[in-house]
Design an enzyme around this catalytic site. Sequence first.
Site, PDB file in Angstrom:
ATOM      1  N   GLN A   1       0.821  -1.215   0.000  1.00 26.85           N
ATOM      2  CA  GLN A   1       0.000   0.000   0.000  1.00 26.85           C
ATOM      3  C   GLN A   1       0.853   1.263   0.000  1.00 26.85           C
ATOM      4  OE1 GLN A   1      -2.690  -1.668   3.334  1.00 26.85           O
ATOM      5  NE2 GLN A   1      -4.031  -0.313   2.195  1.00 26.85           N
TER       6      GLN A   1
ATOM      7  N   CYS B   1     -10.686   0.171   3.628  1.00 25.35           N
ATOM      8  CA  CYS B   1      -9.268  -0.003   3.292  1.00 25.35           C
ATOM      9  C   CYS B   1      -8.696   1.369   2.976  1.00 25.35           C
ATOM     10  CB  CYS B   1      -9.132  -0.914   2.077  1.00 25.35           C
ATOM     11  SG  CYS B   1      -7.427  -1.184   1.540  1.00 25.35           S
ATOM     12  N   LEU B   2      -7.512   1.659   3.475  1.00 24.43           N
ATOM     13  CA  LEU B   2      -6.887   2.955   3.190  1.00 24.43           C
ATOM     14  C   LEU B   2      -6.639   3.145   1.702  1.00 24.43           C
ATOM     15  CD1 LEU B   2      -4.432   3.137   6.218  1.00 24.43           C
ATOM     16  CD2 LEU B   2      -6.382   4.643   5.782  1.00 24.43           C
TER      17      LEU B   2
ATOM     18  N   HIS C   1      -7.559  -9.617   5.854  1.00 24.10           N
ATOM     19  CA  HIS C   1      -7.654  -8.498   4.901  1.00 24.10           C
ATOM     20  C   HIS C   1      -6.250  -8.066   4.449  1.00 24.10           C
ATOM     21  CE1 HIS C   1      -9.223  -4.357   3.657  1.00 24.10           C
ATOM     22  NE2 HIS C   1      -7.912  -4.148   3.755  1.00 24.10           N
ATOM     23  N   GLU C   2      -5.346  -7.911   5.412  1.00 23.45           N
ATOM     24  CA  GLU C   2      -3.984  -7.458   5.085  1.00 23.45           C
ATOM     25  C   GLU C   2      -3.222  -8.520   4.284  1.00 23.45           C
ATOM     26  OE1 GLU C   2      -3.426  -4.449   5.396  1.00 23.45           O
ATOM     27  OE2 GLU C   2      -5.068  -3.990   6.752  1.00 23.45           O
TER      28      GLU C   2
HETATM   29  C1  QAP Z   1      -8.310  -3.137   7.169  1.00 19.90           C
HETATM   30  O1  QAP Z   1      -8.493  -0.819   7.250  1.00 19.90           O
HETATM   31  C2  QAP Z   1      -9.502  -3.595   7.933  1.00 19.90           C
HETATM   32  O2  QAP Z   1     -12.051   4.442   3.867  1.00 19.90           O
HETATM   33  C3  QAP Z   1      -7.695  -1.874   7.708  1.00 19.90           C
HETATM   34  O3  QAP Z   1     -11.564   6.986   4.567  1.00 19.90           O
HETATM   35  C4  QAP Z   1     -10.768  -3.157   7.588  1.00 19.90           C
HETATM   36  O4  QAP Z   1      -7.394   0.691   8.449  1.00 19.90           O
HETATM   37  C5  QAP Z   1      -9.363  -4.449   8.976  1.00 19.90           C
HETATM   38  C6  QAP Z   1      -9.670   3.870   6.582  1.00 19.90           C
HETATM   39  C7  QAP Z   1     -11.868  -3.598   8.311  1.00 19.90           C
HETATM   40  C8  QAP Z   1     -10.446  -4.877   9.682  1.00 19.90           C
HETATM   41  C9  QAP Z   1     -11.698  -4.452   9.357  1.00 19.90           C
HETATM   42  C10 QAP Z   1     -10.550   3.628   5.536  1.00 19.90           C
HETATM   43  C11 QAP Z   1      -9.429   5.192   6.933  1.00 19.90           C
HETATM   44  C12 QAP Z   1      -8.964   2.784   7.277  1.00 19.90           C
HETATM   45  C13 QAP Z   1     -11.186   4.672   4.885  1.00 19.90           C
HETATM   46  C14 QAP Z   1      -8.254   0.455   7.632  1.00 19.90           C
HETATM   47  C15 QAP Z   1     -10.927   5.995   5.250  1.00 19.90           C
HETATM   48  C16 QAP Z   1     -10.046   6.245   6.280  1.00 19.90           C
HETATM   49  C17 QAP Z   1      -9.061   1.496   6.971  1.00 19.90           C
HETATM   50 CO    CO Z   2      -6.550  -2.735   2.920  1.00 21.82          CO
END
Ligand code: QAP
Ligand code: CO
Length: 172
Positions: free
Chosen positions: A51, A94-95, A136-137
């Site tokens: 990423q 997801c970032l 996910h990662e």
């Molecule tokens: C992955 O996701 C994840 O859309 C990590 O505008 C997701 O850190 C793990 C984020 C769900 C477990 C459950 C997403 C920040 C962060 C956005 C993240 C955003 C700002 C996502």
């Molecule tokens: Co992601």
Amino acid sequence: MTIRKILTAPDPRLRKISEPVEKVDDELRRLMDDMLETMYDAPGIGLAAIQVGVAKRVIVMDLAEKDQEPEPRYFVNPEILNPDEKTTPYEEGCLSVPDFYEEVDRPISCRIKYLDYDGNPQEEEATGLFAVCIQHEMDHLEGILFVDHISRLKRERILKKLRKEQKLAASA
Ligand code: QAP
Ligand code: CO
């Protein structure tokens, strides 16, 4: 430490398969430190090296609540062992897919094997949000995004919007 630029879909680099790490050395630890700082800055709870454009099998994570002490975690060359047959949906984000959230079904728990920040082998059970996040990662290490687990129609809609936003941002 340096905040690095987070790639956003549909950037083709996010589709690369990441390479195993040969040695956990100071250079790799610098990458992990930068990834953690980049993730905290976003803010997010999990980030894979691809990423930030680095195709190495490295993940950082912090699942601590806002009012808790930070709990940074590092996973090098992670592997999933015996995922539970039972799956459960979780609304993922997801970032690299900013501002979109969709439910994804994944095994409810799994064992994970990895090298830690010091290069020591670890094995543990992942459940709850930890299980969702590590799976996910680990998808990122294979070039897979959470939107690959939803319907094609929804995925294409999301990717089209992201492409359009990026074009607008680039022309501004
Ligand atoms: C992955 O996701 C994840 O859309 C990590 O505008 C997701 O850190 C793990 C984020 C769900 C477990 C459950 C997403 C920040 C962060 C956005 C993240 C955003 C700002 C996502
Ligand atoms: Co992601």
